[in-house]
Design a protein around this motif. Structure first.
Motif, PDB file in Angstrom:
ATOM      1  N   ALA A  28       0.857  -1.190   0.000  1.00 41.25           N
ATOM      2  CA  ALA A  28       0.000   0.000   0.000  1.00 41.25           C
ATOM      3  C   ALA A  28       0.886   1.230   0.000  1.00 41.25           C
ATOM      4  CB  ALA A  28      -0.891  -0.003   1.233  1.00 41.25           C
ATOM      5  N   CYS A  29       0.579   2.200  -0.861  1.00 41.78           N
ATOM      6  CA  CYS A  29       1.385   3.418  -0.894  1.00 41.78           C
ATOM      7  C   CYS A  29       1.182   4.239   0.377  1.00 41.78           C
ATOM      8  CB  CYS A  29       1.035   4.262  -2.109  1.00 41.78           C
ATOM      9  SG  CYS A  29       1.621   3.543  -3.653  1.00 41.78           S
ATOM     10  N   GLU A  30      -0.030   4.195   0.953  1.00 37.84           N
ATOM     11  CA  GLU A  30      -0.323   4.990   2.142  1.00 37.84           C
ATOM     12  C   GLU A  30      -0.969   4.084   3.199  1.00 37.84           C
ATOM     13  OE1 GLU A  30      -1.540   6.089  -0.937  1.00 37.84           O
ATOM     14  OE2 GLU A  30       0.065   7.530  -1.347  1.00 37.84           O
ATOM     15  N   ARG A  72       8.152  -8.055  -4.834  1.00 38.27           N
ATOM     16  CA  ARG A  72       7.459  -9.255  -4.380  1.00 38.27           C
ATOM     17  C   ARG A  72       5.963  -9.058  -4.188  1.00 38.27           C
ATOM     18  NH1 ARG A  72      10.319 -12.456   0.168  1.00 38.27           N
ATOM     19  NH2 ARG A  72      10.043 -10.577   1.403  1.00 38.27           N
ATOM     20  N   ALA A  73       5.455  -7.893  -4.581  1.00 41.57           N
ATOM     21  CA  ALA A  73       4.037  -7.599  -4.331  1.00 41.57           C
ATOM     22  C   ALA A  73       3.143  -8.252  -5.384  1.00 41.57           C
ATOM     23  CB  ALA A  73       3.818  -6.097  -4.315  1.00 41.57           C
ATOM     24  N   ASP A  74       1.926  -8.660  -4.949  1.00 39.72           N
ATOM     25  CA  ASP A  74       0.904  -9.144  -5.879  1.00 39.72           C
ATOM     26  C   ASP A  74      -0.054  -8.017  -6.236  1.00 39.72           C
ATOM     27  OD1 ASP A  74       1.648 -11.967  -5.795  1.00 39.72           O
ATOM     28  OD2 ASP A  74       1.002 -11.833  -3.698  1.00 39.72           O
ATOM     29  N   LEU A  75      -0.138  -7.028  -5.354  1.00 43.63           N
ATOM     30  CA  LEU A  75      -1.100  -5.948  -5.555  1.00 43.63           C
ATOM     31  C   LEU A  75      -0.565  -4.649  -4.937  1.00 43.63           C
ATOM     32  CD1 LEU A  75      -3.992  -4.892  -6.248  1.00 43.63           C
ATOM     33  CD2 LEU A  75      -4.749  -5.801  -4.039  1.00 43.63           C
ATOM     34  N   LEU A  76      -0.616  -3.575  -5.727  1.00 36.40           N
ATOM     35  CA  LEU A  76      -0.310  -2.247  -5.196  1.00 36.40           C
ATOM     36  C   LEU A  76      -1.629  -1.507  -4.999  1.00 36.40           C
ATOM     37  CD1 LEU A  76       2.531  -0.770  -7.489  1.00 36.40           C
ATOM     38  CD2 LEU A  76       2.753  -2.371  -5.619  1.00 36.40           C
ATOM     39  N   ILE A  77      -1.796  -0.873  -3.840  1.00 40.77           N
ATOM     40  CA  ILE A  77      -2.981  -0.039  -3.625  1.00 40.77           C
ATOM     41  C   ILE A  77      -2.480   1.365  -3.328  1.00 40.77           C
ATOM     42  CG2 ILE A  77      -5.131   0.270  -2.364  1.00 40.77           C
ATOM     43  CD1 ILE A  77      -4.913  -2.617  -1.426  1.00 40.77           C
ATOM     44  N   CYS A  78      -2.825   2.310  -4.194  1.00 42.53           N
ATOM     45  CA  CYS A  78      -2.317   3.664  -4.041  1.00 42.53           C
ATOM     46  C   CYS A  78      -3.443   4.667  -4.242  1.00 42.53           C
ATOM     47  CB  CYS A  78      -1.204   3.930  -5.052  1.00 42.53           C
ATOM     48  SG  CYS A  78       0.197   2.810  -4.824  1.00 42.53           S
ATOM     49  N   SER A  79      -3.263   5.873  -3.681  1.00 45.08           N
ATOM     50  CA  SER A  79      -4.273   6.911  -3.867  1.00 45.08           C
ATOM     51  C   SER A  79      -4.384   7.284  -5.333  1.00 45.08           C
ATOM     52  CB  SER A  79      -3.921   8.157  -3.057  1.00 45.08           C
ATOM     53  OG  SER A  79      -4.044   7.884  -1.687  1.00 45.08           O
ATOM     54  N   ARG A 105      -3.908  -5.814 -13.453  1.00 38.71           N
ATOM     55  CA  ARG A 105      -4.893  -5.937 -12.377  1.00 38.71           C
ATOM     56  C   ARG A 105      -4.233  -5.861 -11.000  1.00 38.71           C
ATOM     57  NH1 ARG A 105      -9.209  -4.175 -13.879  1.00 38.71           N
ATOM     58  NH2 ARG A 105     -10.524  -5.459 -12.527  1.00 38.71           N
ATOM     59  N   GLY A 106      -2.944  -5.982 -10.946  1.00 36.60           N
ATOM     60  CA  GLY A 106      -2.224  -5.868  -9.679  1.00 36.60           C
ATOM     61  C   GLY A 106      -1.950  -4.433  -9.272  1.00 36.60           C
ATOM     62  N   TYR A 107      -2.533  -3.474  -9.993  1.00 34.34           N
ATOM     63  CA  TYR A 107      -2.429  -2.075  -9.587  1.00 34.34           C
ATOM     64  C   TYR A 107      -3.834  -1.542  -9.337  1.00 34.34           C
ATOM     65  CZ  TYR A 107      -1.652   2.939  -9.662  1.00 34.34           C
ATOM     66  OH  TYR A 107      -1.648   4.256  -9.324  1.00 34.34           O
ATOM     67  N   PHE A 108      -4.083  -1.087  -8.126  1.00 35.48           N
ATOM     68  CA  PHE A 108      -5.401  -0.592  -7.747  1.00 35.48           C
ATOM     69  C   PHE A 108      -5.267   0.875  -7.354  1.00 35.48           C
ATOM     70  CE2 PHE A 108      -8.804   0.308  -4.728  1.00 35.48           C
ATOM     71  CZ  PHE A 108      -9.911  -0.314  -5.301  1.00 35.48           C
ATOM     72  N   GLU A 109      -5.908   1.764  -8.131  1.00 33.87           N
ATOM     73  CA  GLU A 109      -5.808   3.198  -7.884  1.00 33.87           C
ATOM     74  C   GLU A 109      -7.102   3.667  -7.227  1.00 33.87           C
ATOM     75  OE1 GLU A 109      -4.559   5.450 -11.292  1.00 33.87           O
ATOM     76  OE2 GLU A 109      -5.105   7.358 -10.346  1.00 33.87           O
ATOM     77  N   ALA A 110      -7.026   3.981  -5.937  1.00 39.53           N
ATOM     78  CA  ALA A 110      -8.229   4.298  -5.160  1.00 39.53           C
ATOM     79  C   ALA A 110      -8.985   5.500  -5.726  1.00 39.53           C
ATOM     80  CB  ALA A 110      -7.834   4.556  -3.705  1.00 39.53           C
ATOM     81  N   SER A 111      -8.266   6.563  -6.104  1.00 42.49           N
ATOM     82  CA  SER A 111      -8.971   7.774  -6.543  1.00 42.49           C
ATOM     83  C   SER A 111      -9.703   7.562  -7.870  1.00 42.49           C
ATOM     84  CB  SER A 111      -8.002   8.942  -6.654  1.00 42.49           C
ATOM     85  OG  SER A 111      -7.072   8.689  -7.674  1.00 42.49           O
ATOM     86  N   ALA A 112      -9.296   6.524  -8.619  1.00 37.41           N
ATOM     87  CA  ALA A 112      -9.969   6.253  -9.894  1.00 37.41           C
ATOM     88  C   ALA A 112     -11.332   5.605  -9.680  1.00 37.41           C
ATOM     89  CB  ALA A 112      -9.086   5.362 -10.765  1.00 37.41           C
TER      90      ALA A 112
END
Lengths: 302, 400
Positions: A28-30, A72-79, A105-112
């Motif tokens: 998680a970025c934040e 080593r991440a499967d998923l990034l969650i960032c603002s 799909r391993g990148y999740f952009e919350a603000s989007a």
């Protein structure tokens, strides 16, 4: 030098730590997104937050420790919305991990996942300071938007880890129920805040204020991302004569000096708000984040 | 050096046009940025610059007296598709009254190899050492450390291929190899059919608590030179060019430590940085254009490095100190030739102490003053610089 070359293979073996037992490795970025991932994923996810509540998420370096985590991440969650523009693209490029590139799909952009505020309507240039073309990225301070993001994240977790689909759905339903109850409670607690005018250090608070009906009376930063100047504070004080404000708020990662100085100049109380998970002693998840934020906004010492 | 003076103006104009277009669209794809680097310099020595024991070349110089422009760069980069990233950097500089456009970087890099593997191809700054792959505008001082100036003519940039692998470990561990052409200083002549230089490197790094981060690197380079031309001084009408032919072995250790309170570098932060270099050379030095022809065998052993510390004591303001020291032991059959090539030590140990103070109004602009007591060669020089560096366009990356 030659001895060192022999030393390297030994070091690789040494640093190969045991693989995580969790099904998904989440970067998680934040801290707010690490917290949300924990709510929804429970023991099926292993979370790491790239930043803490004491760090300005605009100003992070793509340091070796972070690159190793993204590898080593499967998923990034960032603002998203360019909040991490200075460091996230570099982490993605250097980590050599196909799964978490922005188109995957391993990148999740919350603000989007939500409607953003403060989207520049006219031409944008650098004289306006640190503005973001996609709007204000600090979306996690509106609990209604958190719920929308949680819904999307639940679907994403199930997509990346289909075996855990039921597990995620159960946790999501539980979170949703508790969260909706909490929103009702917070809205009652904060009903007196509606229409208040508050001075902010940076425009981190747009979504919180939008939710609670609070008005931004001005910012201590003359332009987003630029440090406060004495001249700016004087003109801000001048402007407040016409329409006064009741509070000055700042985050744990911002230097309190500007807020305290302006508080002395104007006798308006300066209050530190947690901003994200970990931003105050009692704030260890998203629920306590809003509990403490609303108590402090209501003038309760906490 | 590729000189296309005619195109300079057109290229600059076209790119500036794109910058404003991109900004208006609120869409920075591709990322375009223009770096403007302006300087004022003052030094007192009138003798030619030298570092006794080292053949200088590339962009090695102490700077200019008075107002002048440094490296103005135009940088264009973007993800090409889901497989590749590409970047092009051109430097626009005045050289003896002519505007030159130099192709500094033009490379593609894979995004989607997976398993920690990245392949880069084209012209790029080598990942040797710590500072080498950083652009001049992100340096902490106006000029490069003396050892970079002495060995690489400021920076090692060449055409070639790099393969690197990032280990799947909690501690950052990156291993890489580079195969380079060797057509430019400090190699030259593109020996072995344009495959004259090989580099291997390993970088380790990590965090200590939330406040500290570090990186340690080891690099080795093996280079074949088929004619490394040194900077020359004209003797009346004929210019004799000392030129090296032979093999060079380089070893570098680099270390960086960064600290900021609770990891929040915005307010205050500290950086310690040190690099140590060794080079051994074996071959000959010819005086090209000499009559009668002069040549000498040459065995060189050179070492040195720098340590520096930078402290941001309040937002926007940073102060820094750097110390450089070099030494060389060179032998050969004709001491006169070695002397002409700058390889004679003459009992001098080059060293330099530098202090700087800079102010960054935003992430896009920086103004710096710098003073150095420079003992590069026997006459001590006092160098004073004022520099401004601004970036127009895309947001730069926060590299470690």
């Amino acid at each position: 030098m030659k001895k060192l070359i022999h030393f390297i293979p030994a070091l690789i073996i040494f640093t190969m730590t045991t693989p995580a037992m969790a099904a998904l490795n989440i970067f998680a970025c934040e801290p707010e997104w690490a917290s949300l991932a924990k709510e929804l994923g429970g023991e099926r996810v292993k979370t790491f937050s790239a930043t803490t509540a004491y760090q300005d998420p605009h100003h992070i370096e793509a340091r070796p420790g972070l690159i190793a985590k993204v590898r080593r991440a499967d998923l990034l969650i960032c603002s998203g919305a360019e909040l991490e523009v200075g460091w996230l693209p570099l982490l993605q490029r250097q980590a050599g991990n196909t799964k978490v590139l922005s188109n995957e799909r391993g990148y999740f952009e919350a603000s989007a996942m939500v409607k953003t505020l403060d989207v520049p309507v006219e031409t944008m240039d650098r004289t306006m300071g640190d503005v973001h073309a996609a709007g204000n990225p600090h979306v996690h301070l509106d609990p209604r938007r958190i719920l929308t993001i949680a819904t999307a994240l639940n679907a994403r977790l199930a997509e990346l880890d289909p075996q855990g689909k039921e597990h995620y759905q159960k946790r999501y339903s539980d979170f949703k129920q508790r969260w909706q109850q909490a929103i009702t409670k917070w809205q009652q607690q904060a009903s007196g805040l509606k229409g208040k005018r508050i001075i902010v250090h940076h425009r981190d608070w747009v979504y919180l204020f939008d939710w609670l009906g609070i008005e931004i009376a001005g910012a201590l930063e003359p332009k987003p991302g630029l440090p406060t100047t004495a001249g700016h504070l004087v003109s801000l004080k001048q402007a407040l004569k016409l329409s006064p404000a009741t509070m000055i708020v700042y985050t744990a990662y911002q230097n309190p000096r500007a807020a305290k100085r302006f508080s002395q100049m104007t006798n308006i109380p300066a209050v530190e708000l947690p901003y994200t998970v970990g931003g105050a002693e009692q704030v260890n998840d998203l629920f306590s984040l809003f509990d403490v934020t609303i108590k402090r906004l209501s003038g309760e010492r906490q | 050096m590729n000189t296309y003076s005619i195109y300079a103006g057109a290229l600059l104009f076209a790119s500036l046009h794109s910058v404003s277009f991109a900004a208006n669209q609120g869409n920075f794809n591709p990322d375009i940025s223009l770096v403007i680097d302006g300087r004022f310099g003052s030094y007192s020595n009138t003798t030619d610059y030298a570092l006794p024991g080292f053949m200088l070349g590339g962009e090695a110089s102490r700077g200019e007296n008075g107002y002048y422009l440094g490296h103005n760069e135009l940088i264009i980069s973007a993800n090409i598709d889901d497989m590749f990233y590409g970047k092009l950097t051109t430097a626009i500089a005045d050289h003896e009254g002519e505007t030159e456009v130099e192709l500094e970087e033009a490379f593609i890099e894979t995004l989607a190899m997976g398993n920690g593997v990245t392949i880069k191809a084209g012209r790029f700054y080598s990942d040797i050492g710590y500072l080498n792959n950083q652009h001049g505008h992100s340096w902490d001082f106006v000029d490069a450390p003396l050892m970079y100036r002495a060995l690489f003519g400021n920076q090692l940039v060449d055409d070639g291929l790099q393969v690197s692998w990032l280990a799947p470990t909690d501690t950052y561990l990156k291993l890489g190899v580079e195969g380079l052409r060797g057509g430019r200083f400090p190699s030259g002549g593109a020996a072995k059919d344009g495959k004259g230089v090989n580099v291997v490197f390993a970088k380790l790094g990590g965090d200590v608590g939330v406040s500290n981060a570090w990186q340690l690197g080891f690099s080795h380079m093996s280079a074949e030179s088929n004619g490394r031309a040194a900077a020359t001084h004209a003797h009346s009408t004929v210019t004799e060019i000392p030129t090296f032919y032979g093999n060079s072995q380089y070893n570098i250790i680099d270390f960086v430590w960064k600290w900021s309170p609770k990891g929040n570098s915005r307010e205050r932060n500290f950086k310690f940085q040190a690099e140590y270099f060794e080079r051994e050379e074996d071959g000959r030095v010819d005086m090209v254009n000499s009559s009668p022809f002069e040549t000498s065998t040459y065995q060189g052993k050179q070492s040195g490095g720098y340590v520096q510390a930078i402290y941001q004591f309040m937002p926007r303001w940073r102060a820094g100190y750097r110390y450089d020291q070099l030494e060389a032991t060179n032998t050969g059959s004709d001491s006169g030739v070695l002397d002409e090539a700058g390889l004679s030590v003459n009992g001098h140990t080059p060293k330099r102490s530098t202090i700087m103070l800079d102010y960054s109004h935003s992430e896009y602009s920086r103004i710096r003053i710098q003073y150095a007591k420079d003992d590069s060669y026997a006459d001590t020089d006092n160098l004073f610089f004022v520099q401004y560096i601004v970036t127009l366009g895309a947001h730069g990356a926060h590299r470690f």
